[in-house]
Design a protein around this motif. Structure first.
Motif, PDB file in Angstrom:
ATOM      1  N   SER A 197     170.328  72.981  39.006  1.00  0.00           N
ATOM      2  CA  SER A 197     171.283  73.148  37.905  1.00  0.00           C
ATOM      3  C   SER A 197     171.009  72.180  36.762  1.00  0.00           C
ATOM      4  CB  SER A 197     172.724  72.958  38.406  1.00  0.00           C
ATOM      5  OG  SER A 197     173.031  71.588  38.549  1.00  0.00           O
ATOM      6  N   ARG A 241     178.192  73.864  34.342  1.00  0.00           N
ATOM      7  CA  ARG A 241     177.908  74.276  35.707  1.00  0.00           C
ATOM      8  C   ARG A 241     177.459  73.057  36.531  1.00  0.00           C
ATOM      9  NH1 ARG A 241     173.307  76.527  37.425  1.00  0.00           N
ATOM     10  NH2 ARG A 241     173.512  77.089  39.603  1.00  0.00           N
ATOM     11  N   THR A 242     176.648  72.222  35.905  1.00  0.00           N
ATOM     12  CA  THR A 242     176.208  71.010  36.590  1.00  0.00           C
ATOM     13  C   THR A 242     177.389  70.156  37.018  1.00  0.00           C
ATOM     14  OG1 THR A 242     174.102  70.942  35.435  1.00  0.00           O
ATOM     15  CG2 THR A 242     174.927  68.861  36.273  1.00  0.00           C
ATOM     16  N   LEU A 274     171.863  71.981  43.634  1.00  0.00           N
ATOM     17  CA  LEU A 274     172.373  71.007  42.668  1.00  0.00           C
ATOM     18  C   LEU A 274     171.275  70.579  41.685  1.00  0.00           C
ATOM     19  CD1 LEU A 274     174.631  69.184  41.635  1.00  0.00           C
ATOM     20  CD2 LEU A 274     173.997  67.507  43.372  1.00  0.00           C
ATOM     21  N   LEU A 328     179.150  71.812  40.005  1.00  0.00           N
ATOM     22  CA  LEU A 328     178.361  71.691  41.237  1.00  0.00           C
ATOM     23  C   LEU A 328     178.352  70.256  41.741  1.00  0.00           C
ATOM     24  CD1 LEU A 328     175.229  73.951  40.682  1.00  0.00           C
ATOM     25  CD2 LEU A 328     177.107  74.278  42.291  1.00  0.00           C
ATOM     26  N   GLU A 329     178.220  69.330  40.801  1.00  0.00           N
ATOM     27  CA  GLU A 329     178.208  67.915  41.176  1.00  0.00           C
ATOM     28  C   GLU A 329     179.525  67.550  41.869  1.00  0.00           C
ATOM     29  OE1 GLU A 329     175.232  66.246  39.547  1.00  0.00           O
ATOM     30  OE2 GLU A 329     175.520  64.936  41.254  1.00  0.00           O
ATOM     31  N   TYR A 346     179.636  69.233  45.427  1.00  0.00           N
ATOM     32  CA  TYR A 346     178.807  68.599  46.453  1.00  0.00           C
ATOM     33  C   TYR A 346     179.245  67.165  46.738  1.00  0.00           C
ATOM     34  CZ  TYR A 346     175.969  72.748  46.516  1.00  0.00           C
ATOM     35  OH  TYR A 346     175.555  74.043  46.664  1.00  0.00           O
ATOM     36  N   GLU A 380     168.649  56.339  40.836  1.00  0.00           N
ATOM     37  CA  GLU A 380     167.484  56.287  39.952  1.00  0.00           C
ATOM     38  C   GLU A 380     166.682  57.594  40.021  1.00  0.00           C
ATOM     39  OE1 GLU A 380     165.442  52.534  38.891  1.00  0.00           O
ATOM     40  OE2 GLU A 380     163.884  53.401  40.165  1.00  0.00           O
ATOM     41  N   ALA A 381     166.563  58.137  41.236  1.00  0.00           N
ATOM     42  CA  ALA A 381     165.847  59.413  41.374  1.00  0.00           C
ATOM     43  C   ALA A 381     166.538  60.486  40.547  1.00  0.00           C
ATOM     44  CB  ALA A 381     165.793  59.821  42.839  1.00  0.00           C
ATOM     45  N   LYS A 382     167.869  60.469  40.543  1.00  0.00           N
ATOM     46  CA  LYS A 382     168.600  61.450  39.731  1.00  0.00           C
ATOM     47  C   LYS A 382     168.404  61.188  38.246  1.00  0.00           C
ATOM     48  CE  LYS A 382     172.461  63.162  42.267  1.00  0.00           C
ATOM     49  NZ  LYS A 382     173.407  64.036  42.017  1.00  0.00           N
ATOM     50  N   ARG A 383     168.254  59.915  37.895  1.00  0.00           N
ATOM     51  CA  ARG A 383     168.078  59.590  36.478  1.00  0.00           C
ATOM     52  C   ARG A 383     166.731  60.054  35.936  1.00  0.00           C
ATOM     53  NH1 ARG A 383     168.042  54.964  34.103  1.00  0.00           N
ATOM     54  NH2 ARG A 383     167.783  53.540  35.843  1.00  0.00           N
ATOM     55  N   THR A 384     165.781  60.364  36.812  1.00  0.00           N
ATOM     56  CA  THR A 384     164.506  60.895  36.311  1.00  0.00           C
ATOM     57  C   THR A 384     164.626  62.377  35.954  1.00  0.00           C
ATOM     58  OG1 THR A 384     163.613  61.611  38.441  1.00  0.00           O
ATOM     59  CG2 THR A 384     163.230  59.327  37.830  1.00  0.00           C
ATOM     60  N   THR A 385     165.724  63.002  36.335  1.00  0.00           N
ATOM     61  CA  THR A 385     165.937  64.414  36.002  1.00  0.00           C
ATOM     62  C   THR A 385     166.715  64.497  34.689  1.00  0.00           C
ATOM     63  OG1 THR A 385     168.131  64.675  36.984  1.00  0.00           O
ATOM     64  CG2 THR A 385     166.258  64.838  38.475  1.00  0.00           C
ATOM     65  N   PRO A 386     166.825  65.692  34.106  1.00  0.00           N
ATOM     66  CA  PRO A 386     167.633  65.801  32.871  1.00  0.00           C
ATOM     67  C   PRO A 386     169.146  65.808  33.134  1.00  0.00           C
ATOM     68  CG  PRO A 386     166.217  67.746  33.206  1.00  0.00           C
ATOM     69  CD  PRO A 386     166.133  66.939  34.445  1.00  0.00           C
ATOM     70  N   MET A 387     169.570  65.485  34.345  1.00  0.00           N
ATOM     71  CA  MET A 387     171.014  65.471  34.655  1.00  0.00           C
ATOM     72  C   MET A 387     171.776  64.621  33.641  1.00  0.00           C
ATOM     73  SD  MET A 387     172.867  63.583  37.892  1.00  0.00           S
ATOM     74  CE  MET A 387     172.661  61.937  37.192  1.00  0.00           C
ATOM     75  N   ARG A 431     162.236  65.289  30.104  1.00  0.00           N
ATOM     76  CA  ARG A 431     162.479  65.264  31.557  1.00  0.00           C
ATOM     77  C   ARG A 431     162.513  66.667  32.169  1.00  0.00           C
ATOM     78  NH1 ARG A 431     163.873  60.027  32.876  1.00  0.00           N
ATOM     79  NH2 ARG A 431     165.118  58.832  31.411  1.00  0.00           N
ATOM     80  N   GLY A 487     168.160  53.778  45.786  1.00  0.00           N
ATOM     81  CA  GLY A 487     167.247  54.425  44.847  1.00  0.00           C
ATOM     82  C   GLY A 487     167.595  55.869  44.516  1.00  0.00           C
ATOM     83  N   TRP A 488     168.691  56.370  45.081  1.00  0.00           N
ATOM     84  CA  TRP A 488     169.040  57.773  44.847  1.00  0.00           C
ATOM     85  C   TRP A 488     169.526  58.005  43.420  1.00  0.00           C
ATOM     86  CZ3 TRP A 488     167.733  62.225  46.216  1.00  0.00           C
ATOM     87  CH2 TRP A 488     168.544  63.348  46.042  1.00  0.00           C
TER      88      TRP A 488
END
Lengths: 249, 234
Positions: B102, A2-3, B99, A6-7, A10, A85-92, B75, A82-83
């Protein structure tokens, strides 16, 4: 899963809503093709009509633009600001970030190519069988991978303000020398020789091969060149990614 | 998994001949808002980056809920508001949240996130059309949408006007009230005074003082005076 979807969704919306990306990516190939392909398209070049020949080369031109600007410039911006990197702090899953950009570039490529087909058929008098059209579309969209890899390499080494100039310096000269604007046989010999070293040349020859207008070099040579270039650029991009995530700073 | 939101054990970090952290020992306790204070270059950002698994300590250990901060599983329990120069401006508020939600196994419902971040009525706005304060609240929403147990806020109110700052404080307090933990770095000592259960003063990569805002303040009139005295003494 799903990720990933959605990715992609968007990423596509971001690109579509960004006039600085969407307009040049779609309009430049169309305007150039209209000028060179439709207005002067009645002449023959080799065994095909100019409008048909340039449909393949401007298709390649459009695909390369979508890849370089969609992949290269957006990675450079999101990384530099820095966006990423901000995403890299999530479990994405990090792969979803790159897969989404690749899918977006391919989707945009398909749109540009289909618009060019429509123009070619209705304004340029191009006749393509359905099978040939589909093969040409698939060839062009698949070729996007090599230029997404190039864009990614630029994106991981260029700063946010340098990315657009760097991409322009790569894109336009490479496109012209490779015969994407004017058929390669009309270029000076020195440029024709230089083109052998440029991925867009091999890309356009693959597209021209589909409509029977390539220079007759073996298809395998072009496929090999495209694959080698893709691996080379991906390796450079990977070095940049490793440097970013080396956890040094 | 350990209950302790975060623990630094003798953490050092050096790069480019700079020793950003020189043996940092620090624990974030469950349910507290810990504020990390320090001048520029004190090591606040490096501490935050190690906590988020963006950088690896040169020596020592950082644990988040007992796990490696770089693991995806860890995380899922952490959210962060970082200082970001630019966020994709063409996506709408609810799209950004959709997003990010998810990425997490048990995200909060969209309406709850919108409400917790004070974004009611702004769901359909594009990020680029928002004011600075509203943009920060979106970043706050992205940090909490995964229902984290630890929230890391790196100078979240820099550049905001008083009203926007107060609004974000309210949201941070509401988060804490649900029994969760927060690490807040800030330049604004009044902010630490208003929000923190505990303050840790960092100077040249080590903790030089630790206590409640009242304890740190001691006899000084304000936390700011106490802070300046402390830095001059060390």
């Amino acid at each position: 899963m799903r990720t990933y979807l959605l990715e992609i969704k968007y990423e596509f919306l971001k690109a579509l809503r960004n006039p600085a990306y969407a307009l040049p990516t779609i309009l430049f190939p169309i305007i150039f093709y209209y000028f060179f392909g439709v207005i002067f398209g009645g002449k023959q070049t080799g065994n095909v009509k100019m409008a048909e020949y340039l449909l393949a080369t401007y298709g390649a031109f459009g695909v390369i633009g979508a890849a370089l600007f969609g992949f290269g410039v957006t990675v450079a911006l999101e990384r530099g600001h820095g966006w990423l990197e901000a995403k890299r702090t999530t479990p994405m899953p990090i792969a979803s970030y790159f897969v989404a950009k690749l899918a977006m570039a391919m989707l945009f490529s398909a749109i540009v190519v289909l618009l060019l087909f429509t123009m070619g058929i209705y304004l340029g008098g191009v006749t393509l069988t359905f099978a040939k059209g589909l093969t040409l579309l698939a060839t062009l969209v698949a070729g996007s991978i090599t230029f997404c890899a190039l864009g990614l390499a630029v994106g991981f080494f260029a700063g946010p303000s340098a990315a657009v100039p760097i991409v322009n310096v790569l894109y336009l000269p490479m496109a012209i020398v490779s015969g994407l604007w004017i058929p390669i046989q009309f270029l000076p010999n020195a440029l024709q020789d230089a083109a052998q070293w440029l991925p867009p040349y091999h890309f356009s020859q693959l597209a021209l091969h589909v409509i029977g207008a390539s220079r007759g070099e073996p298809v395998a040579v072009h496929v090999f060149a495209m694959a080698a270039a893709a691996l080379f650029f991906a390796a450079i991009a990977y070095l940049g990614y490793r440097r970013d995530t080396a956890q040094v700073h | 998994m350990s209950n302790t939101p975060a623990q630094f054990t003798r953490v050092t970090k050096s790069y480019d001949n700079v020793e950003a952290l020189r043996g940092l020992d620090l624990t974030i306790r469950p349910g507290e808002l810990l504020s990390l204070l320090g001048a520029n270059g004190a090591g606040k950002t490096t501490a935050v980056r190690t906590l988020l698994g963006l950088t690896k300590p040169t020596s020592g250990q950082v644990r988040v809920f007992g796990g490696d901060p770089r693991d995806a599983k860890t995380r899922t329990r952490v959210g962060a508001v970082l200082q970001i120069a630019r966020v994709p401006e063409m996506l709408r508020v609810r799209e950004h949240i959709h997003l990010f939600s998810s990425y997490y196994p048990n995200p909060l419902p969209m309406t709850e996130v919108i409400e917790a971040a004070g974004l009611q009525g702004l769901e359909k706005r594009k990020f680029g059309q928002l004011s600075g304060g509203q943009q920060k609240r979106v970043l706050f929403a992205l940090a909490i949408c995964g229902n984290p147990d630890l929230l890391i806020l790196d100078e979240p109110t820099v550049g905001l006007d008083v009203e926007a700052r107060r609004s974000l404080w309210k949201q941070i307090r509401a988060f804490i009230a649900r029994g969760k933990s927060v690490l807040l770095t800030t330049h604004y000592l009044a902010e630490a005074e208003a929000l923190a259960d505990r303050v840790v003063v960092l100077h040249r990569g080590v903790v030089v003082k630790e206590g409640t805002p009242r304890e740190i303040k001691g006899d000084a009139d304000t936390l700011e005076d106490a802070f300046i005295d402390l830095l001059e003494a060390s």
